[in-house]
Design a protein around this motif. Structure first.
Motif, PDB file in Angstrom:
ATOM      1  N   GLN A   1       0.837  -1.189   0.000  1.00  0.00           N
ATOM      2  CA  GLN A   1       0.000   0.000   0.000  1.00  0.00           C
ATOM      3  C   GLN A   1       0.875   1.243   0.000  1.00  0.00           C
ATOM      4  O   GLN A   1       1.963   1.239   0.569  1.00  0.00           O
ATOM      5  CB  GLN A   1      -0.872   0.021   1.249  1.00  0.00           C
ATOM      6  CG  GLN A   1      -2.063  -0.902   1.192  1.00  0.00           C
ATOM      7  CD  GLN A   1      -3.373  -0.133   1.262  1.00  0.00           C
ATOM      8  OE1 GLN A   1      -3.371   1.033   1.598  1.00  0.00           O
ATOM      9  NE2 GLN A   1      -4.459  -0.794   0.926  1.00  0.00           N
ATOM     10  N   GLN A   3       0.343   5.661   0.213  1.00  0.00           N
ATOM     11  CA  GLN A   3      -0.520   6.840   0.274  1.00  0.00           C
ATOM     12  C   GLN A   3       0.210   8.001  -0.384  1.00  0.00           C
ATOM     13  O   GLN A   3       1.420   8.164  -0.198  1.00  0.00           O
ATOM     14  CB  GLN A   3      -0.863   7.182   1.728  1.00  0.00           C
ATOM     15  CG  GLN A   3      -1.766   6.151   2.382  1.00  0.00           C
ATOM     16  CD  GLN A   3      -2.154   6.525   3.798  1.00  0.00           C
ATOM     17  OE1 GLN A   3      -1.348   7.038   4.549  1.00  0.00           O
ATOM     18  NE2 GLN A   3      -3.416   6.270   4.138  1.00  0.00           N
ATOM     19  N   SER A  25       3.973   7.518   0.835  1.00  0.00           N
ATOM     20  CA  SER A  25       4.334   6.867   2.086  1.00  0.00           C
ATOM     21  C   SER A  25       4.717   5.428   1.797  1.00  0.00           C
ATOM     22  O   SER A  25       4.600   4.942   0.682  1.00  0.00           O
ATOM     23  CB  SER A  25       3.152   6.901   3.057  1.00  0.00           C
ATOM     24  OG  SER A  25       2.088   6.121   2.540  1.00  0.00           O
ATOM     25  N   TYR A 117      -3.447   3.592  -6.944  1.00  0.00           N
ATOM     26  CA  TYR A 117      -3.324   4.486  -5.804  1.00  0.00           C
ATOM     27  C   TYR A 117      -3.305   5.916  -6.333  1.00  0.00           C
ATOM     28  O   TYR A 117      -2.643   6.202  -7.344  1.00  0.00           O
ATOM     29  CB  TYR A 117      -2.043   4.207  -5.014  1.00  0.00           C
ATOM     30  CG  TYR A 117      -1.975   2.811  -4.453  1.00  0.00           C
ATOM     31  CD1 TYR A 117      -1.176   1.839  -5.037  1.00  0.00           C
ATOM     32  CD2 TYR A 117      -2.727   2.467  -3.331  1.00  0.00           C
ATOM     33  CE1 TYR A 117      -1.121   0.555  -4.538  1.00  0.00           C
ATOM     34  CE2 TYR A 117      -2.679   1.183  -2.816  1.00  0.00           C
ATOM     35  CZ  TYR A 117      -1.880   0.236  -3.419  1.00  0.00           C
ATOM     36  OH  TYR A 117      -1.831  -1.038  -2.912  1.00  0.00           O
TER      37      TYR A 117
END
Length: 128
Positions: A1, A3, A25, A117
């Protein structure tokens, strides 16, 4: 993941320059292909530029090639879009995007669903 937080937009006059930034991130930022898209009111989200994980390959849509430059600093988890010679038709919300990818670029504009994302967007307005 990962961000993403993008910034750097603003109100400028035609011919001016802006530099957008997008900070990611998470670990191993270099594992992500990064792109910039833009969306004007009433229009679909359109591809602007992308850069490979290493930064060694880039690709641009025809209308910005030669005016915009995408770059990245993996040590800072940041991708940039330097925009020179801005035109009123560049007015839009600009969004950075990321896709985990070990491969190279395809040499064609990406569809938005090829990224998973997204940053929150930063508004660029170019007055004539």
């Amino acid at each position: 993941q990962v961000q993403l937080v993008d910034s750097g937009g603003g109100l400028v006059q035609a011919g001016d320059s802006l530099r957008l930034s997008c900070v990611g991130s998470g670990r191993t930022f270099s594992n992500y292909r990064m792109g910039w898209f833009r969306q004007a009111p009433g229009n679909e989200r359109e591809f602007v530029a992308e850069i490979s994980g290493s930064g060694g390959s880039t690709y641009y849509r025809d209308s910005v090639r030669g005016r915009f430059t995408i770059s990245r600093d993996n040590a800072k988890n940041t991708v940039y879009l330097q925009m020179n010679g801005l035109k009123p038709e560049d007015t839009a919300v600009y969004l950075c995007a990321a896709k985990s990818s070990q491969g190279g670029l395809t040499g064609r504009p990406r569809a938005a669903n090829e990224y998973n994302y997204w940053g929150q967007g930063t508004k660029v307005t170019v007055s004539s």
